[in-house]
Design a protein around this motif. Structure first.
Motif, mmCIF file in Angstrom:
data_model
loop_
_atom_site.group_PDB
_atom_site.id
_atom_site.type_symbol
_atom_site.label_atom_id
_atom_site.label_comp_id
_atom_site.label_asym_id
_atom_site.label_seq_id
_atom_site.Cartn_x
_atom_site.Cartn_y
_atom_site.Cartn_z
ATOM 1 N N ASN A 3 54.086 -93.858 -32.275
ATOM 2 C CA ASN A 3 52.925 -94.753 -32.356
ATOM 3 C C ASN A 3 53.322 -96.036 -33.082
ATOM 4 O OD1 ASN A 3 50.280 -95.700 -32.287
ATOM 5 N ND2 ASN A 3 49.712 -94.590 -34.172
ATOM 6 N N GLU A 4 54.102 -96.873 -32.390
ATOM 7 C CA GLU A 4 54.584 -98.115 -33.008
ATOM 8 C C GLU A 4 54.315 -99.307 -32.092
ATOM 9 O OE1 GLU A 4 58.516 -98.106 -34.853
ATOM 10 O OE2 GLU A 4 58.541 -95.943 -34.587
ATOM 11 N N PRO A 5 53.055 -99.766 -32.079
ATOM 12 C CA PRO A 5 52.676 -100.831 -31.132
ATOM 13 C C PRO A 5 53.338 -102.181 -31.404
ATOM 14 C CG PRO A 5 50.838 -100.250 -32.579
ATOM 15 C CD PRO A 5 51.915 -99.253 -32.842
ATOM 16 N N ARG A 6 54.057 -102.302 -32.538
ATOM 17 C CA ARG A 6 54.769 -103.559 -32.826
ATOM 18 C C ARG A 6 56.233 -103.492 -32.413
ATOM 19 N NH1 ARG A 6 52.033 -106.781 -36.481
ATOM 20 N NH2 ARG A 6 50.193 -105.734 -37.304
ATOM 21 N N ASN A 7 56.663 -102.304 -32.005
ATOM 22 C CA ASN A 7 58.080 -102.105 -31.697
ATOM 23 C C ASN A 7 58.369 -102.507 -30.248
ATOM 24 O OD1 ASN A 7 60.557 -100.935 -30.919
ATOM 25 N ND2 ASN A 7 60.370 -99.383 -32.522
ATOM 26 N N LYS A 8 59.083 -103.636 -30.097
ATOM 27 C CA LYS A 8 59.347 -104.186 -28.753
ATOM 28 C C LYS A 8 60.096 -103.210 -27.869
ATOM 29 C CE LYS A 8 59.691 -109.084 -29.851
ATOM 30 N NZ LYS A 8 60.666 -110.092 -30.230
ATOM 31 N N GLU A 9 61.019 -102.454 -28.478
ATOM 32 C CA GLU A 9 61.829 -101.512 -27.717
ATOM 33 C C GLU A 9 60.937 -100.437 -27.087
ATOM 34 O OE1 GLU A 9 64.851 -100.509 -25.771
ATOM 35 O OE2 GLU A 9 64.896 -102.287 -27.045
ATOM 36 N N LYS B 158 53.606 -90.409 -16.320
ATOM 37 C CA LYS B 158 52.428 -90.407 -17.183
ATOM 38 C C LYS B 158 52.893 -90.660 -18.607
ATOM 39 C CE LYS B 158 50.138 -86.809 -14.541
ATOM 40 N NZ LYS B 158 50.074 -85.359 -14.498
ATOM 41 N N ILE B 159 52.138 -91.512 -19.307
ATOM 42 C CA ILE B 159 52.501 -91.791 -20.699
ATOM 43 C C ILE B 159 51.291 -91.618 -21.605
ATOM 44 C CG2 ILE B 159 54.346 -93.436 -20.119
ATOM 45 C CD1 ILE B 159 52.265 -95.648 -20.909
ATOM 46 N N CYS B 160 51.570 -91.363 -22.878
ATOM 47 C CA CYS B 160 50.486 -91.295 -23.865
ATOM 48 C C CYS B 160 50.403 -92.634 -24.585
ATOM 49 C CB CYS B 160 50.764 -90.173 -24.863
ATOM 50 S SG CYS B 160 49.723 -90.244 -26.335
ATOM 51 N N LYS C 26 45.980 -100.089 -20.555
ATOM 52 C CA LYS C 26 45.908 -99.509 -21.907
ATOM 53 C C LYS C 26 47.068 -99.996 -22.781
ATOM 54 C CE LYS C 26 42.225 -97.006 -21.929
ATOM 55 N NZ LYS C 26 41.166 -97.160 -22.959
ATOM 56 N N LEU C 27 48.225 -100.150 -22.144
ATOM 57 C CA LEU C 27 49.391 -100.606 -22.904
ATOM 58 C C LEU C 27 49.179 -102.024 -23.435
ATOM 59 C CD1 LEU C 27 52.303 -100.100 -23.895
ATOM 60 C CD2 LEU C 27 53.114 -100.989 -21.712
ATOM 61 N N SER C 28 48.584 -102.900 -22.603
ATOM 62 C CA SER C 28 48.423 -104.284 -23.074
ATOM 63 C C SER C 28 47.343 -104.380 -24.145
ATOM 64 C CB SER C 28 48.170 -105.243 -21.909
ATOM 65 O OG SER C 28 47.007 -104.871 -21.239
ATOM 66 N N GLU C 29 46.379 -103.441 -24.129
ATOM 67 C CA GLU C 29 45.403 -103.374 -25.231
ATOM 68 C C GLU C 29 46.075 -102.912 -26.518
ATOM 69 O OE1 GLU C 29 42.053 -100.680 -24.677
ATOM 70 O OE2 GLU C 29 41.729 -101.590 -22.704
#
Ligand SMILES: [Zn+2]
Length: 350
Positions: free
Chosen positions: A270-276, A290-292, A333-336
């Motif tokens: 759960n690292e929404p700032r991690n570009k990788e 499928k991704i969480c 969801k990813l871009s949110e």
């Protein structure tokens, strides 16, 4: 000294897909666009990189007539792809072993007996061997790792030094300076043969996991020996996180190879700032997985941290299942979810 020219040629042929305009001129001369300087930007068909046979060393070397880089085959491969280079070192190591044990073996044969890596664990201490008040035992206990997993966790005081006793010179003098104690998690294939180990650091600032593969044709996936392929398979980043979810495996540093499953969900940290991580998730979405996407309200960055902070296994599994997406929904969801960094330079100009 045994010569590995045939192995070099084999590896060169295996990686030619990575080399633009690769052509074989003769049996010991190959031409390509230089992968390091990019050759000419203007002239799309200039190719001034050569792999050639160095007569003095009787091995392949790389030279570019544009940037003048000159590399042994080892260094050429290392620069080109670190993972393939690791495979190459293992093959060289195996060849040397075979050569030592049986000097009459010259050709590579398919019935060379496989080296049994399970015995390397004999030199290590198992978590169950520690007294209950020992810091290592306490560390594992405090992470709330289920006690039935203890028998598959080991400890090593000097990880890199230990690895070097198995794979000579895997870590160089510079790397050995930062050698440190690590938790050792062995990886087994379906038949119970050890094919890799992960060393997890105790320190926050160190590289979290270092994974070392001993068998080159196994992907570095942790937990393949204990999953039910007919059920949904959860794929997380770290082996320790995989202890808390049923039917779960871990990438453990592999660059995203996924075996074929009927149903799987990829659960990255759960690292929404991690570009990788964002890049990886984008890739998995585009490949149809499928991704969480963790809910924004979740403050903890990995499954183990959630457990330590009071979430139960069942709660975490439920959060994952209700936040699993694919396709367009996953992209939305990813871009949110991702935290876009502000472009500081632009702000200054404005
Ligand atoms: Zn070049």
């Amino acid at each position: 000294m045994k010569n590995f020219l045939w192995l070099e040629k084999q590896y060169l042929s295996n990686i030619q897909y990575k080399l633009s305009m690769f052509t074989k001129k003769t049996d010991s001369l190959y031409n390509m666009r230089c992968p390091f300087c990019g050759d000419s930007q203007k002239h799309k068909f200039k190719a001034r990189g050569y792999v050639y046979l160095n007569d003095k060393t009787n091995s392949l070397w790389y030279k570019c007539h544009n940037c003048n880089i000159n590399l042994s085959f080892n260094n050429f491969l290392k620069k080109l792809d670190n993972n393939i280079y690791d495979d190459y070192l293992l093959d060289v190591f195996k060849e040397k072993q075979t050569f030592k044990f049986n000097k009459t073996v010259i050709e590579k044969t398919s019935d060379v007996e496989e080296f049994n890596y399970n015995k390397i664990l004999n030199n290590l201490e198992n978590i169950n061997d520690f007294p209950k008040d020992h810091p290592v035992y306490k560390y594992i206990k405090n992470r709330q790792i289920p006690s039935e997993k203890y028998s598959s966790i080991f400890y090593c005081k000097r990880f890199m030094e230990w690895i070097n006793t198995i794979l000579p010179e895997k870590f160089n003098a510079e790397q050995l300076k930062v050698d440190e104690p690590r938790i050792i998690i062995p990886f087994f294939d379906k038949d119970g043969n050890l094919f890799a180990v992960a060393g997890r650091s105790f320190k926050k600032k160190s590289i979290k996991y270092i994974t070392i593969k001993f068998v080159s044709d196994e992907a570095k996936i942790y937990g393949m020996d204990r999953i039910d392929m007919n059920k949904r398979v959860y794929i997380v980043e770290g082996p320790i996180d995989s202890f808390f979810i049923d039917n779960c495996i871990a990438f453990a540093g592999s660059s995203g190879y996924i075996p074929e499953f009927n149903d799987s969900v990829i659960v990255l940290d759960n690292e929404p700032r991690n570009k990788e991580i964002i890049k990886q998730l984008e890739k998995f979405i585009s490949l149809g997985y499928k991704i969480c996407i963790w809910p924004k309200s979740m403050p903890y960055k990995d499954i183990n941290e959630m457990i330590v902070n009071g979430f139960s296994k069942e709660e975490i599994k439920n959060i994952i299942d209700t936040n699993t997406y694919s396709g367009l929904m996953a992209t939305a969801k990813l871009s949110e979810w991702k935290v876009v960094r502000k472009n500081i330079r632009m702000e200054k100009i404005v």
